[in-house]
Design an enzyme around this catalytic site. Structure first.
Site: not given
Ligand code: 5GP
Length: 185
Positions: A48, A103-104, A107, A135, A157, A163
């Protein structure tokens, strides 16, 4: 229309390409200041974070090294279980290095807090985290990324490396995916 065309899918744009690039430039400038006179190793979390690492690194004019890790939480679909397994480890020793994990998205934060602890155990000088997206749930775990791109709502998302079923990584923007698309999980 071509069935391969992403534009047909149920997507709502959250962050445009320009917004992402502008924010990455700001963060890159901050990183350059913070790490002035120090070595810097960016550790990208596959897959990611590939776009974030590529654009963040190119927004800097200092020397920077890159390495990659692939981890997988034992779990399926759109939620994380917190049990992490290393699929690909770093190529290099990080002892006495300044490591910035890229990091992407954070969460629950479980993956990143596990990864941070794992890297700290290897004796680096420092381990910090840069996450493009965060998030609200992430606020409940003991994880304080040094750099955050954007706080986003609690939606699934895709795009800009993120992805769903290996698709959408090549979108230049970040978009939310309509729940109908993944409600079968
Ligand atoms: P965490 O351990 O913080 O709950 O989850 C982190 C990982 O879950 C991320 O690195 C990412 O792979 C995946 N993830 C969490 N939220 C999303 C999301 O909204 N979209 C996508 N595509 N992946 C997500």
């Amino acid at each position: 229309m071509d069935a391969q065309d992403i534009k047909q899918d149920l997507l709502t744009e959250l962050l445009s390409e320009n917004e992402i690039q502008a924010r990455l430039k700001e963060i890159a400038g901050q990183i350059e200041k913070d790490y002035q006179g120090k070595d810097l190793l960016l550790v990208g979390v596959l897959k990611g974070a590939i776009m974030v690492v590529a654009d963040l690194a190119r927004a800097m004019s200092r020397h920077v090294e890159m390495d990659w890790m692939a981890v997988s939480s034992y779990g399926y679909g759109t939620t994380s279980s917190g049990v992490v397994r290393i699929l690909k480890d770093l190529d290099q020793d990080i002892k006495d290095r300044n490591v910035l994990i890229v990091e992407d998205i954070v969460d629950s934060g479980l993956t990143l807090s596990w990864l941070q602890k794992n890297l700290i155990s290897r004796g680096p000088t420092s381990v910090e985290v840069m996450a493009l997206l965060r998030k609200p749930e992430a606020l409940t775990v003991e994880l304080e990324p040094k750099y955050i791109g954007f706080d986003i709502p609690n939606e699934f998302v895709v795009g800009y490396g993120l992805d769903y079923g290996e698709k959408y990584r090549n979108l230049r923007s970040v978009a939310s995916l309509h729940p109908d698309v993944y409600s079968g999980d």
